[in-house]
Design an enzyme around this catalytic site. Structure first.
Site, mmCIF file in Angstrom:
data_model
loop_
_atom_site.group_PDB
_atom_site.id
_atom_site.type_symbol
_atom_site.label_atom_id
_atom_site.label_comp_id
_atom_site.label_asym_id
_atom_site.label_seq_id
_atom_site.Cartn_x
_atom_site.Cartn_y
_atom_site.Cartn_z
ATOM 1 N N MET A 83 42.970 9.937 45.282
ATOM 2 C CA MET A 83 42.442 9.142 46.384
ATOM 3 C C MET A 83 43.309 9.297 47.634
ATOM 4 O O MET A 83 42.874 8.993 48.747
ATOM 5 C CB MET A 83 42.360 7.672 45.970
ATOM 6 C CG MET A 83 41.418 6.830 46.809
ATOM 7 S SD MET A 83 39.664 7.157 46.484
ATOM 8 C CE MET A 83 39.451 6.264 44.936
ATOM 9 N N HIS A 121 40.746 -0.640 45.138
ATOM 10 C CA HIS A 121 42.124 -1.039 44.823
ATOM 11 C C HIS A 121 42.144 -1.685 43.435
ATOM 12 O O HIS A 121 42.250 -2.901 43.307
ATOM 13 C CB HIS A 121 42.654 -2.022 45.864
ATOM 14 C CG HIS A 121 42.676 -1.481 47.254
ATOM 15 N ND1 HIS A 121 42.730 -2.282 48.378
ATOM 16 C CD2 HIS A 121 42.656 -0.206 47.717
ATOM 17 C CE1 HIS A 121 42.745 -1.528 49.466
ATOM 18 N NE2 HIS A 121 42.699 -0.265 49.090
ATOM 19 N N THR A 178 49.030 0.900 47.667
ATOM 20 C CA THR A 178 49.690 2.182 47.446
ATOM 21 C C THR A 178 51.202 2.094 47.641
ATOM 22 O O THR A 178 51.975 2.619 46.840
ATOM 23 C CB THR A 178 49.104 3.264 48.363
ATOM 24 O OG1 THR A 178 47.705 3.392 48.096
ATOM 25 C CG2 THR A 178 49.772 4.615 48.115
#
Length: 524
Positions: free
Chosen positions: A123, A457, A503
């Site tokens: 991603m 997420h 992230t």
């Protein structure tokens, strides 16, 4: 163990790449082999697709990421050439839905927007590059603040963090000023409206080169660096099983997806960092099945809207000439939709949400030329509030050995529901979004809650914990309970309820795990 250890990493996204970089820098004789089931999209492994200037090349790279139903792999789902699958198999460009919708697919009726990318860089080739720091109860309680600050600094360095991207935008500054007038008095110091930290490198012309896994890999993909000689990246290679004897991982069994060849690679340690669904799926398929595996699934419920900026209000803080400068800059790189990105971060107790406000001179949807606020000179903002999902064992991805998926792995079923706690915060966040919109202008798209899974997420399915008590998959250093040389990485390790892009947090967790693995291998 040999003095030249081989470490296998499953998955080539930012987290797997962080492990590869840190391990090779910390172990001067180690060899790292990284496996990725998807193809390499660009000449630079893991580069952000957003950096591709040519629209056709960018579209092709995104298509290549849309899973095994794309390109040469279409036949693996029994789809004849020429069958249109747009909207059925793909989610956002560059991703594919977890539930392919046909026989042999995953099952996600209560999580319909669950999606993934299958490509080198994961991603990270398609993400927005937003890297806010976690705060308050988002942080992991068993990592002390001093250590956490160091881990975050390491993660920000790997991701090329920029804390003030587009801070010189007068339009962005005007948006922040209006939001400050609306919310400033009720937020803690340092948690009011500000610029959104992002991952990338500012360019001399004012644009950004967005960071993907390539930025994290750094010298590993630079042929002039000695580190690159000890790093191997194999794309289009599926890891089918993590092999183990007792509490020791011995290697991985892999399939070359181009030739169908099956092979075994012995390893001194394995790091599984695919994603929050496919990592636990691989562990399950390997007979590695902690009680919490796949459970405690969380994401971020997201409410979005689009607002036309009000000329009179904006003109209080930015001039027409400054708007012209902003529009000229936007025209220089019209293919990149991100400009003047602002936010209001998560804080407690009164703002347990995360607001992102992205400026654009156009709307993300087509407006009737005669509609109110069409072709609005001051442009628009696309705004979204991310909320929390509180971890529950019942929210889970589970696996069925008797029902193989399109790859022959145990098929997934996602079970998920919003509770009264989430519903209350969604309502409160929606009211905050309305306040923000009215402070900036007029809604041209009313606030709406996106379907479950839309945030991308996904967290909690391999959560880390203090003790091996059945409520976690990994220890505080990301090592799977009961195995001495098996580590996991990714958003799935996050055990807390968060509202922000995960992230940065996941790379910080990976930095902690990598250091522990370095210590373990150095001592043997």
């Amino acid at each position: 163990m040999s003095h030249r250890p081989t470490i296998v990493i499953v998955g080539s996204g930012p987290i797997g790449s962080a492990y590869a970089r840190l391990l090779l820098e910390g172990l001067p004789t180690a060899r790292v082999v990284m496996f990725e089931a998807g193809p390499q999209l660009t000449g630079i492994p893991g580069e952000s697709v957003r950096n591709i200037a040519d629209p056709d090349a960018k579209a092709r790279a995104r298509e290549m990421s849309q899973g095994p139903q794309a390109g040469r792999f279409r036949s693996s789902l029994g789809l004849p050439e020429g069958v249109s699958v747009e909207g059925m198999f793909t989610a956002r460009e560059g991703t594919h839905l977890i539930d392919f919708g046909g026989e042999g697919s995953g099952h996600a009726p209560t999580f319909p927007a669950a999606a993934a990318s299958t490509n080198v860089g994961g991603m990270g080739a398609h993400w927005t590059c937003a890297i806010p720091r976690p705060g308050f109860s988002e942080k992991i309680p068993f990592i002390d603040d001093a250590e956490w600050d160091g881990l975050i600094a390491t993660a920000e360095s790997l991701l090329h963090a920029q804390s003030a991207a587009f801070a010189d935008s007068a339009v962005g500054g005007a948006i922040r000023s209006l939001l400050e007038e609306e919310f400033g008095g009720e937020l803690p110091d340092g948690y009011g409206p500000g610029t959104l930290p992002v991952a990338g490198d500012p360019q001399p012309d004012g644009t950004m080169r967005w960071a993907g896994a390539d930025a994290v890999l750094g010298p590993l993909i630079d042929p002039s660096s000695p580190l690159s000689a000890r790093f191997t990246l194999r794309d289009l290679t599926l890891v089918r099983r993590v092999e183990h004897e007792g509490d020791t991982i011995t290697g991985v069994t892999v399939e070359d997806l181009c030739t169908g060849e099956i092979s075994l690679l012995p390893a001194d340690a394995v790091v599984v960092a695919a994603d929050a669904f496919r990592s636990p799926q691989l562990l399950w398929a390997s007979g590695i099945r902690p009680q919490a595996l796949g459970h405690y699934l969380t994401e971020h419920p997201v409410v979005i809207s689009t607002v036309a900026l009000d000329a009179e209000r904006m003109s209080r803080f930015a001039s027409e000439a400054e708007l012209d400068v902003e529009l000229a800059r936007r025209a220089h790189n019209a293919a990149d939709p991100v400009a003047a990105v602002n936010r209001i971060p998560f804080s407690e107790p009164d703002h347990p949400f995360s607001l992102q406000v992205m400026y654009s001179e156009t709307t993300p949807f087509r407006m009737d030329p005669g509609a109110a606020y069409a072709e609005n000179r001051w442009g628009y903002v696309n705004m979204g509030y991310g909320m929390r999902k509180f971890p529950r064992y019942e929210d889970a991805v589970t696996f069925d050995d008797e029902d193989p998926d399109y790859r022959g792995l145990p098929n997934m079923t996602i079970t998920y529901a919003l509770t009264d706690a989430e519903t209350a915060e969604i309502e409160a966040g929606t009211q905050h979004l309305r306040r923000a919109g009215h402070a900036l202008g007029a809604f041209v798209a009313e606030p709406r809650l996106l379907p479950n899974g839309s945030s991308l997420h996904y967290q909690g399915t391999m959560r880390m914990g203090r003790a091996d008590d059945g409520t976690s998959v990994a220890d505080p250093w990301s090592r799977v309970w009961g195995y001495r040389n098996l580590y996991v990485g990714g958003n799935g390790l996050i055990p807390t309820a968060t509202a922000m892009n995960p992230t940065l947090m996941s790379v910080a967790i990976a930095a902690r795990g990598a250091q522990r693995l370095i210590d373990e291998l150095s001592d043997e």
